[in-house]
Structures are given as structure tokens and as C-alpha cells.
Design a protein around this motif. Structure first.
Motif, PDB file in Angstrom:
ATOM      1  N   ASN A  25      76.563  48.526  57.559  1.00 48.05           N
ATOM      2  CA  ASN A  25      76.889  47.521  56.675  1.00 48.05           C
ATOM      3  C   ASN A  25      78.452  47.372  57.251  1.00 48.05           C
ATOM      4  OD1 ASN A  25      78.898  48.690  55.476  1.00 48.05           O
ATOM      5  ND2 ASN A  25      76.830  49.847  53.869  1.00 48.05           N
ATOM      6  N   ARG A  26      79.272  46.693  55.838  1.00 50.47           N
ATOM      7  CA  ARG A  26      80.581  45.716  56.308  1.00 50.47           C
ATOM      8  C   ARG A  26      81.702  47.387  56.314  1.00 50.47           C
ATOM      9  NH1 ARG A  26      82.862  40.082  56.285  1.00 50.47           N
ATOM     10  NH2 ARG A  26      80.672  40.242  56.015  1.00 50.47           N
ATOM     11  N   GLU A  27      81.554  47.423  54.987  1.00 53.43           N
ATOM     12  CA  GLU A  27      82.685  48.644  55.071  1.00 53.43           C
ATOM     13  C   GLU A  27      82.386  49.438  55.603  1.00 53.43           C
ATOM     14  OE1 GLU A  27      79.755  47.605  52.673  1.00 53.43           O
ATOM     15  OE2 GLU A  27      82.109  46.465  51.262  1.00 53.43           O
ATOM     16  N   GLU A  28      81.445  49.740  56.685  1.00 56.17           N
ATOM     17  CA  GLU A  28      81.089  50.706  57.224  1.00 56.17           C
ATOM     18  C   GLU A  28      82.038  50.653  58.804  1.00 56.17           C
ATOM     19  OE1 GLU A  28      77.036  53.328  55.464  1.00 56.17           O
ATOM     20  OE2 GLU A  28      77.129  51.703  57.649  1.00 56.17           O
ATOM     21  N   THR A  29      81.276  49.592  58.529  1.00 59.87           N
ATOM     22  CA  THR A  29      81.773  48.415  60.380  1.00 59.87           C
ATOM     23  C   THR A  29      82.878  49.083  60.095  1.00 59.87           C
ATOM     24  OG1 THR A  29      79.771  47.285  60.155  1.00 59.87           O
ATOM     25  CG2 THR A  29      82.161  46.415  61.846  1.00 59.87           C
ATOM     26  N   ALA A  30      84.060  48.392  58.965  1.00 52.83           N
ATOM     27  CA  ALA A  30      86.015  48.984  59.108  1.00 52.83           C
ATOM     28  C   ALA A  30      85.437  50.279  59.381  1.00 52.83           C
ATOM     29  CB  ALA A  30      86.383  48.246  57.475  1.00 52.83           C
ATOM     30  N   ASP A  31      85.105  51.040  58.409  1.00 51.72           N
ATOM     31  CA  ASP A  31      85.635  52.614  58.676  1.00 51.72           C
ATOM     32  C   ASP A  31      85.788  53.306  60.041  1.00 51.72           C
ATOM     33  OD1 ASP A  31      86.409  54.635  57.492  1.00 51.72           O
ATOM     34  OD2 ASP A  31      84.253  55.353  57.034  1.00 51.72           O
TER      35      ASP A  31
ATOM     36  N   GLY B 232      96.386  51.151  63.578  1.00 50.02           N
ATOM     37  CA  GLY B 232      96.793  50.002  62.745  1.00 50.02           C
ATOM     38  C   GLY B 232      96.728  48.836  63.785  1.00 50.02           C
ATOM     39  N   PRO B 233      96.207  48.405  65.207  1.00 52.75           N
ATOM     40  CA  PRO B 233      95.941  47.000  65.440  1.00 52.75           C
ATOM     41  C   PRO B 233      94.946  46.336  64.831  1.00 52.75           C
ATOM     42  CG  PRO B 233      95.687  48.628  66.876  1.00 52.75           C
ATOM     43  CD  PRO B 233      96.086  49.992  65.890  1.00 52.75           C
ATOM     44  N   LEU B 234      93.809  46.483  64.524  1.00 55.77           N
ATOM     45  CA  LEU B 234      92.637  45.407  64.041  1.00 55.77           C
ATOM     46  C   LEU B 234      93.410  45.659  62.170  1.00 55.77           C
ATOM     47  CD1 LEU B 234      91.364  46.757  66.675  1.00 55.77           C
ATOM     48  CD2 LEU B 234      89.858  45.179  65.286  1.00 55.77           C
ATOM     49  N   ASN B 235      93.317  44.336  61.704  1.00 50.29           N
ATOM     50  CA  ASN B 235      93.769  43.968  60.056  1.00 50.29           C
ATOM     51  C   ASN B 235      92.312  43.814  59.073  1.00 50.29           C
ATOM     52  OD1 ASN B 235      92.486  41.142  60.723  1.00 50.29           O
ATOM     53  ND2 ASN B 235      94.720  40.979  61.262  1.00 50.29           N
ATOM     54  N   GLN B 236      92.654  43.800  58.529  1.00 53.34           N
ATOM     55  CA  GLN B 236      90.979  43.868  57.658  1.00 53.34           C
ATOM     56  C   GLN B 236      89.609  42.785  57.944  1.00 53.34           C
ATOM     57  OE1 GLN B 236      89.402  46.487  55.855  1.00 53.34           O
ATOM     58  NE2 GLN B 236      87.662  45.768  56.174  1.00 53.34           N
ATOM     59  N   LYS B 237      90.695  41.453  58.160  1.00 57.44           N
ATOM     60  CA  LYS B 237      89.980  40.173  58.862  1.00 57.44           C
ATOM     61  C   LYS B 237      89.572  40.300  59.802  1.00 57.44           C
ATOM     62  CE  LYS B 237      92.421  37.158  55.521  1.00 57.44           C
ATOM     63  NZ  LYS B 237      93.837  36.096  55.469  1.00 57.44           N
ATOM     64  N   ALA B 238      90.407  41.105  60.685  1.00 61.50           N
ATOM     65  CA  ALA B 238      89.861  41.436  61.981  1.00 61.50           C
ATOM     66  C   ALA B 238      88.408  41.733  62.255  1.00 61.50           C
ATOM     67  CB  ALA B 238      90.470  41.564  62.958  1.00 61.50           C
ATOM     68  N   LYS B 239      88.280  43.016  61.597  1.00 61.26           N
ATOM     69  CA  LYS B 239      87.809  44.446  61.205  1.00 61.26           C
ATOM     70  C   LYS B 239      85.706  43.433  60.800  1.00 61.26           C
ATOM     71  CE  LYS B 239      90.649  48.347  61.051  1.00 61.26           C
ATOM     72  NZ  LYS B 239      90.848  49.212  59.678  1.00 61.26           N
ATOM     73  N   ASP B 240      86.490  42.283  59.535  1.00 59.57           N
ATOM     74  CA  ASP B 240      85.044  41.477  58.648  1.00 59.57           C
ATOM     75  C   ASP B 240      84.536  40.777  59.633  1.00 59.57           C
ATOM     76  OD1 ASP B 240      85.956  43.153  56.258  1.00 59.57           O
ATOM     77  OD2 ASP B 240      87.063  41.325  55.909  1.00 59.57           O
ATOM     78  N   LEU B 241      85.474  39.766  61.262  1.00 56.17           N
ATOM     79  CA  LEU B 241      84.402  39.569  61.910  1.00 56.17           C
ATOM     80  C   LEU B 241      83.721  39.917  62.602  1.00 56.17           C
ATOM     81  CD1 LEU B 241      84.800  36.336  62.689  1.00 56.17           C
ATOM     82  CD2 LEU B 241      86.505  36.540  63.763  1.00 56.17           C
ATOM     83  N   ILE B 242      84.326  41.294  63.186  1.00 56.91           N
ATOM     84  CA  ILE B 242      83.909  42.513  64.378  1.00 56.91           C
ATOM     85  C   ILE B 242      81.867  42.259  63.705  1.00 56.91           C
ATOM     86  CG2 ILE B 242      83.788  44.258  64.990  1.00 56.91           C
ATOM     87  CD1 ILE B 242      86.290  44.336  65.669  1.00 56.91           C
ATOM     88  N   PHE B 243      82.739  42.691  62.022  1.00 55.71           N
ATOM     89  CA  PHE B 243      80.695  42.817  61.277  1.00 55.71           C
ATOM     90  C   PHE B 243      79.592  42.055  61.273  1.00 55.71           C
ATOM     91  CE2 PHE B 243      78.483  42.117  58.092  1.00 55.71           C
ATOM     92  CZ  PHE B 243      77.444  43.669  57.680  1.00 55.71           C
ATOM     93  N   GLU B 244      80.380  40.658  61.322  1.00 56.62           N
ATOM     94  CA  GLU B 244      79.433  40.230  61.269  1.00 56.62           C
ATOM     95  C   GLU B 244      79.027  38.828  62.587  1.00 56.62           C
ATOM     96  OE1 GLU B 244      82.105  36.496  59.663  1.00 56.62           O
ATOM     97  OE2 GLU B 244      82.367  37.134  57.592  1.00 56.62           O
ATOM     98  N   MET B 245      80.079  39.330  63.330  1.00 54.06           N
ATOM     99  CA  MET B 245      79.366  39.067  65.356  1.00 54.06           C
ATOM    100  C   MET B 245      78.254  40.103  65.712  1.00 54.06           C
ATOM    101  SD  MET B 245      81.071  36.021  65.529  1.00 54.06           S
ATOM    102  CE  MET B 245      81.187  35.480  67.308  1.00 54.06           C
ATOM    103  N   SER B 246      78.974  41.078  65.489  1.00 55.22           N
ATOM    104  CA  SER B 246      77.599  42.067  66.299  1.00 55.22           C
ATOM    105  C   SER B 246      76.756  42.857  64.726  1.00 55.22           C
ATOM    106  CB  SER B 246      79.047  43.501  65.512  1.00 55.22           C
ATOM    107  OG  SER B 246      78.977  44.259  64.745  1.00 55.22           O
ATOM    108  N   GLY B 247      76.456  42.419  63.644  1.00 54.80           N
ATOM    109  CA  GLY B 247      75.248  42.463  62.753  1.00 54.80           C
ATOM    110  C   GLY B 247      75.489  44.300  62.945  1.00 54.80           C
ATOM    111  N   GLY B 248      76.883  44.729  63.143  1.00 52.32           N
ATOM    112  CA  GLY B 248      76.968  46.669  62.733  1.00 52.32           C
ATOM    113  C   GLY B 248      76.634  47.105  63.730  1.00 52.32           C
TER     114      GLY B 248
END
Length: 376
Positions: A195-201, A214-230
Motif C-alpha cells: 500500500n502507499r505507506e508500505e511503499t514509502a517505507d 534522504g534522496p527521495l522526498n515524501q511527494k516523490a515516494k507517493d508518486l512512485i506508489f501511484e505509478m507502480s501500483g505498489g
């Protein structure tokens, strides 16, 4: 990745490599439950267990972690190329277990395998066959596995079998021809995407293990989740390209702009792979023998037209030869009786008459000449 790339982000290792690496295993609730289920099946000698999930959800990594945890306490045959006949599969299992055999007789092979199982059961060591990509197993080989699972004592199963594959495996096992095998499966586990939280983690943990979280900020991680489907594999692909995009921009921070560029590259690659793969049993578009003749390439069409013209010219001259050769007068100035009433034909030196199509009445003599030539 180049050392310069890693140095730029203060990384000691590539955090998003695609090869299954247990050092980067992410213990999500889904993966934790799946691992515990496999271990329960193993410890309790349940016989059959299956693990399914969409491509890229982490099945192979989980399997490698499981094997690593049990390698000192069990004998494990790992079959990674399952498209084998029953005989080939059984021989592959014996070779993986390093069971010596002098004969290829099925009875002798089964006896050697049973002796191997009994020996390890007496030492309280588990014996297991693990098949990856098990949806590719032929039905006959799955039936062979069911028969091997009959090797047991009065108290326990001597052999544990774990099938790992895509959701098609469940569909295959549900078929009427495999109902006996399906009824023996006691543990069924299915891996779902993060899910979204697990993807960021997941992203943060992999970066941390590689040296820099540190390289990826939270918005970048959220977008990766949306584009990858987790799906972990797709997360890795997009994250790698996003880092590369930031590196080329000389940016220490990976932003949503870099993620969009990385995702676009991944999606374009997937599209090209789908287009390059022709439907099963058909040739790719543009071939000389394409399923749609209108889509034949221009050079191939030109060659086909030239060859066709040559065939027609050759056929015309062959007909001309038989017609004029077989019906030419025996002596100069004498006309055979059977040709007395025939239409006058052009001479061999008059190709214009041939082109004008004025030899249609000569078809019957040509056919007669061919018929007589074919008689014994």
C-alpha cells in the motif's frame, strides 16, 4: 550503476537492483504472513503448500529467504525451470538432492528416493521440493508430484512440496483433472502489492541499507506508489530511473519531476516490449508472410510482383513453344488437315501479336500437347 552515480548520492550499493537480494528484503505484513505460513507448512509436515502473487510482488525473494533460513536444517531441491516432463522433473529432483542412481528404471529411482527420505526422517531433517514459476508445470508433471507426495510413513509425510507461481497456478490447480492434487494443498498464501505507506517505507529502508535514506522526498515516494501500483519490482525500476534523472540534473534531491521522467521511461519500455512480442502462433507485423497481406513491406511486395511477372512470362513462352512447335507444318507451304480451318497464328518473330492477346484459340492445342506428352 557507476561509482560516480553512487558517490553522488552517498550510496554504498545500488538500492534498487532488480535481482532478488535477501539483504534488501522488506518484511511487510503480507510478506511476514507468507513467510510464517511457509514455515508452518514445513515444521508441521503438511505436505503441499502454494504461494501465489502477481509478477514483481516479491515471491522469489521470499523463497530465497526461506531457503536461507532452512538450508542447515533441511534438504531442499530448488527447481527453477519447471517446463519438464514427469521423467525429466524426477531426474532433476534426484540430481539436485545428489542421490546416486545406477539405473533409470522408474522402480529403482523411486526406491533410491524413498531410502533418501527415510534416512533424513530418521535424523529429523525435512526434505522439500520447491518449484518456482510453478504455473508452467505441465499437468502430467503436477500429477507426478502428487504421486511423490504419497511417500510417507504411518505417522508423517516424508516429503514437503512448495509451489510458487503467478495467479494462473491457482486456476490450473482448480481444473477437474487436478482435483486430487488440489485437495491435498493445506496451506495457500497470496502476496498482494504494497500500500502507499508500505511503499514509502520500502523505499526508505532500501535507501538506508544502501547508505543514504534522504534522496527521495515524501511527494516523490507517493508518486512512485501511484505509478507502480505498489509492486516492488516496478518500484525499483521507477526509483532507479528517477535517481538517474536527478543525477543528470545534478540534483541531490529526487523530486516528482524526476519520478515522472523515470516512470515515463519505464512505461515506454513496457509498451515497446508488448508491441515487440507477437501473438502466439503469428508472425510479427511487416514480415513477408504477415497475417495481413496489405501490411507486407514495400521491398517484399516489389520482389513478389517481379517474381509473379517472371512466372507469367515463362508460362506464356512455354505455351507458345508447345503450340507452335507441335503444330508447325511438316514441309514448307503444306498445312496439316487438322489445322486447315484454324485461325492464322502469329509467327515467332511477331511478339506484338502475342501481347495483343490474339492467340486465345491456341489454348486447345497447348492442352492437347500437354495431355499427349503425359501419356505413357
Amino acid at each position: 550503476m557507476s561509482s560516480n552515480y553512487l558517490d553522488f548520492f552517498n550510496l554504498n550499493d545500488d538500492p534498487f537492483r532488480l535481482t532478488p537480494d535477501i539483504d534488501y528484503y522488506y518484511n511487510s505484513p503480507e510478506h511476514s504472513t507468507a513467510l510464517l505460513s511457509l514455515e508452518y507448512c514445513f515444521k508441521e509436515k503438511e505436505g503441499f503448500c502454494i504461494l501465489t502473487g502477481e509478477p514483481g510482488t516479491g515471491k522469489t525473494t521470499l523463497m530465497r529467504l526461506f531457503v536461507e533460513k532452512w538450508k542447515d536444517r533441511a534438504e531442499i531441491a530448488l527447481i527453477m525451470t519447471p517446463r519438464l516432463s514427469p521423467e525429466e522433473f524426477f531426474l532433476a529432483v534426484l540430481e539436485d538432492f545428489k542421490i546416486p542412481f545406477l539405473s533409470t528404471s522408474k522402480n529403482d529411482l523411486l526406491k533410491a528416493f524413498r531410502d533418501f527420505l527415510l534416512m533424513h526422517a530418521a535424523n529429523d531433517r525435512r526434505v522439500a521440493i520447491i518449484v518456482d514459476e510453478a504455473q508452467q508445470l505441465p499437468d502430467s508433471t503436477l500429477e507426478e508430484l502428487r504421486l511423490l507426495s504419497n511417500l510417507e510413513t504411518e505417522k508423517e509425510k516424508l516429503l514437503q512440496i512448495i509451489l510458487i507461481g503467478q495467479p494462473e497456478l491457482g486456476t490450473k490447480l482448480a481444473s477437474p483433472s487436478l482435483r486430487q492434487l488440489n485437495q491435498r494443498i493445506t496451506v495457500r498464501v497470496k502476496l498482494e502489492p504494497l500500500n502507499r505507506e508500505e511503499t514509502a517505507d520500502y523505499i526508505g529502508i532500501r535507501l538506508l541499507r544502501a547508505g543514504n535514506s534522504g534522496p527521495l522526498n515524501q511527494k516523490a515516494k507517493d508518486l512512485i506508489f501511484e505509478m507502480s501500483g505498489g509492486k516492488p519490482r516496478k518500484i525499483n525500476m521507477i526509483a532507479t530511473r528517477a535517481l538517474m534523472s536527478a543525477f543528470l540534473d545534478e540534483s541531490k534531491e529526487v523530486t516528482v519531476t524526476h519520478v515522472r521522467k523515470g516512470a515515463a521511461d519505464v512505461l515506454a519500455q513496457e509498451k515497446n516490449e508488448r508491441e515487440d512480442a507477437p501473438p502466439r502462433g503469428r508472425r510479427k507485423k511487416g514480415g513477408l508472410f504477415s497475417a495481413n497481406p496489405r501490411k507486407i513491406s514495400s521491398p517484399a511486395r516489389t520482389v513478389a510482383m517481379v517474381m509473379g511477372a517472371l512466372v507469367l512470362v515463362a508460362a506464356g513462352w512455354i505455351g507458345y513453344y508447345f503450340d507452335f512447335g507441335s503444330n508447325r507444318p511438316a514441309a514448307s507451304g503444306q498445312t496439316p488437315p487438322e489445322r486447315a480451318n484454324a485461325v492464322a497464328l502469329p509467327s515467332p518473330g511477331n511478339p506484338a501479336a502475342l501481347a495483343a492477346g490474339r492467340i486465345s484459340s491456341g489454348r486447345q492445342p497447348v492442352q492437347a500437347a500437354r495431355s499427349s506428352a503425359s501419356r505413357p
